[in-house]
Design a protein around this motif. Structure first.
Motif, PDB file in Angstrom:
ATOM      1  N   ASN A 229      45.357  80.899 -19.060  1.00 49.31           N
ATOM      2  CA  ASN A 229      45.577  82.493 -18.746  1.00 49.31           C
ATOM      3  C   ASN A 229      47.151  82.937 -18.781  1.00 49.31           C
ATOM      4  OD1 ASN A 229      44.647  85.101 -18.191  1.00 49.31           O
ATOM      5  ND2 ASN A 229      45.145  85.265 -15.977  1.00 49.31           N
ATOM      6  N   GLY A 230      47.524  81.886 -19.979  1.00 50.59           N
ATOM      7  CA  GLY A 230      48.862  82.126 -19.840  1.00 50.59           C
ATOM      8  C   GLY A 230      49.666  81.605 -18.836  1.00 50.59           C
TER       9      GLY A 230
ATOM     10  N   MET B 296      52.770  80.139 -20.440  1.00 46.81           N
ATOM     11  CA  MET B 296      53.037  80.261 -21.905  1.00 46.81           C
ATOM     12  C   MET B 296      54.335  81.002 -22.363  1.00 46.81           C
ATOM     13  SD  MET B 296      52.809  84.746 -22.662  1.00 46.81           S
ATOM     14  CE  MET B 296      52.617  85.138 -24.550  1.00 46.81           C
ATOM     15  N   ILE B 297      55.530  80.719 -21.630  1.00 44.91           N
ATOM     16  CA  ILE B 297      57.374  80.589 -21.794  1.00 44.91           C
ATOM     17  C   ILE B 297      56.996  79.058 -22.377  1.00 44.91           C
ATOM     18  CG2 ILE B 297      58.768  81.333 -21.629  1.00 44.91           C
ATOM     19  CD1 ILE B 297      58.386  83.840 -19.956  1.00 44.91           C
ATOM     20  N   GLU B 298      56.654  78.062 -21.602  1.00 41.80           N
ATOM     21  CA  GLU B 298      57.205  76.847 -22.040  1.00 41.80           C
ATOM     22  C   GLU B 298      56.613  76.527 -22.999  1.00 41.80           C
ATOM     23  OE1 GLU B 298      57.418  77.204 -16.974  1.00 41.80           O
ATOM     24  OE2 GLU B 298      56.236  78.847 -18.437  1.00 41.80           O
ATOM     25  N   GLU B 299      55.796  76.969 -23.075  1.00 43.96           N
ATOM     26  CA  GLU B 299      54.542  76.018 -23.913  1.00 43.96           C
ATOM     27  C   GLU B 299      55.257  76.866 -25.270  1.00 43.96           C
ATOM     28  OE1 GLU B 299      50.397  76.306 -21.586  1.00 43.96           O
ATOM     29  OE2 GLU B 299      51.257  77.830 -23.136  1.00 43.96           O
ATOM     30  N   MET B 300      55.743  78.156 -25.913  1.00 44.24           N
ATOM     31  CA  MET B 300      55.640  78.774 -26.931  1.00 44.24           C
ATOM     32  C   MET B 300      57.540  77.891 -26.888  1.00 44.24           C
ATOM     33  SD  MET B 300      55.405  82.635 -26.232  1.00 44.24           S
ATOM     34  CE  MET B 300      56.797  83.126 -27.866  1.00 44.24           C
TER      35      MET B 300
ATOM     36  N   PRO C  68      51.457  88.026  -9.659  1.00 45.98           N
ATOM     37  CA  PRO C  68      50.427  87.841  -9.220  1.00 45.98           C
ATOM     38  C   PRO C  68      49.267  87.798  -9.654  1.00 45.98           C
ATOM     39  CG  PRO C  68      52.205  88.745  -7.601  1.00 45.98           C
ATOM     40  CD  PRO C  68      52.610  88.136  -9.865  1.00 45.98           C
ATOM     41  N   LEU C  69      48.708  88.204 -10.324  1.00 42.25           N
ATOM     42  CA  LEU C  69      47.495  88.759 -11.070  1.00 42.25           C
ATOM     43  C   LEU C  69      47.030  87.585 -11.976  1.00 42.25           C
ATOM     44  CD1 LEU C  69      46.830  92.506 -11.806  1.00 42.25           C
ATOM     45  CD2 LEU C  69      45.865  91.297 -10.214  1.00 42.25           C
ATOM     46  N   ILE C  70      48.106  87.008 -12.537  1.00 42.16           N
ATOM     47  CA  ILE C  70      47.635  85.831 -13.531  1.00 42.16           C
ATOM     48  C   ILE C  70      46.856  84.731 -12.727  1.00 42.16           C
ATOM     49  CG2 ILE C  70      48.972  84.062 -15.209  1.00 42.16           C
ATOM     50  CD1 ILE C  70      50.412  85.865 -16.532  1.00 42.16           C
TER      51      ILE C  70
END
Length: 303
Positions: free
Chosen positions: A192-193, A196-200, A241-243
């Protein structure tokens, strides 16, 4: 061969309250996600409740989505199976019906060794002409696929050129896979991402989250791609919070559907057994989080 990159939400499967397919809601969801900037779709994954669908239902949904998308974005179809021959047949069927790529779980019931996994993905890749994405999800499958094995897959098996890395710590695994494969294997993120930022930043070229926060994930993607990390973290923090709530095992799909119902995108949040429905307490918690997390990111999606 199509190049896959960007935000590919796993398309929720929409049902009526009686549990039957709701194709009208399905098409509205596709249109909503395209308007939110989705770069492609994943179908029949865990967040699609693909494990609850019959073969006929999978065909019906895929036909409807292919017709609606009409080539505007790629469609990656989950086609793995517990048996090699069955995985091959599912992959061929998906390609024949318009899939742009396959996302393939390893055999997880009767587990095999590294050579057995190479054979499984070799047979799957040889059977099609579209790219194959290895789903590296040991929390779900209990199948470990080290970076060296993934590198062998991309170098030794036809059409296997992507990996969806969901093996924590995912950023570290992303770095290891990119290095081991010499950059030949393109990495997508999942979970669910959440990272995501670190992976990119470590070389991932895509992410496959759920269906309800696509505008936020697209905004994060655009910000990272253009070097605006502060903007990326601002949107991510707003959505976190939703992630986080949606990563609760067994509850995420129900939460995503309730969010989509609240926005008027789909008619029902019904989930099929054994997927769990949110309790009244969880629904109250989710409703509070929706007031905390804005419906759309506070920056332009196409920035």
């Amino acid at each position: 061969m199509p190049q896959l990159a960007g935000v590919f939400p796993i398309l929720a499967t929409t049902f009526r309250e009686d549990g039957a397919l709701d194709l009208d809601s399905q098409i509205r969801l596709v249109r909503y996600l395209l308007a939110a900037g989705a770069h492609g779709f994943g179908l029949f994954g865990n967040a699609s409740e693909g494990y609850t669908l019959t073969a006929a239902e999978r065909r019906e949904i895929l036909q409807a989505v292919v017709r609606e998308v009409d080539g505007r974005v790629p469609l990656v179809v989950s086609s793995g199976h517990t048996g090699t021959a069955a995985a091959v047949e599912l992959g061929r069927q998906a390609e024949d019906m318009g899939a742009s790529g396959l996302m393939v779980l390893p055999p997880y019931l009767l587990k095999t060794d590294g050579e057995g996994l190479l054979h499984y993905y070799n047979e799957t890749g040889r059977a099609v002409k579209i790219p194959v994405m290895v789903q590296d999800a040991p929390l779900m499958t209990q199948v470990a696929m080290p970076p060296a094995l993934l590198a062998r897959m991309v170098n030794e098996t036809p059409n296997v050129c992507y990996a969806k890395v969901e093996a924590p710590p995912t950023a570290t695994k992303t770095t290891a896979v990119v290095k081991a494969s010499g950059g030949a294997m393109t990495v997508f993120g999942g979970l669910n991402g959440l990272f995501m930022i670190e992976e990119m930043q470590r070389g991932a070229r895509g992410v496959m989250p759920g269906s309800d926060l696509t505008a936020q994930f697209v905004a994060i993607w655009n910000a990272v791609e253009s070097g605006r990390l502060h903007d990326a973290w601002r949107v991510f923090t707003q959505a976190l919070p939703l992630i986080r709530f949606e990563l609760q095992p067994g509850l995420g799909v129900s939460a995503m559907k309730h969010n989509l119902v609240a926005r008027g995108v789909i008619d029902s949040a019904f989930v099929r057994h054994p997927t769990s429905s949110l309790t009244s307490e969880s629904l109250a918690e989710l409703e509070f989080l929706r007031t905390w997390v804005a419906a759309e990111p506070q920056m332009a999606v196409d920035a």
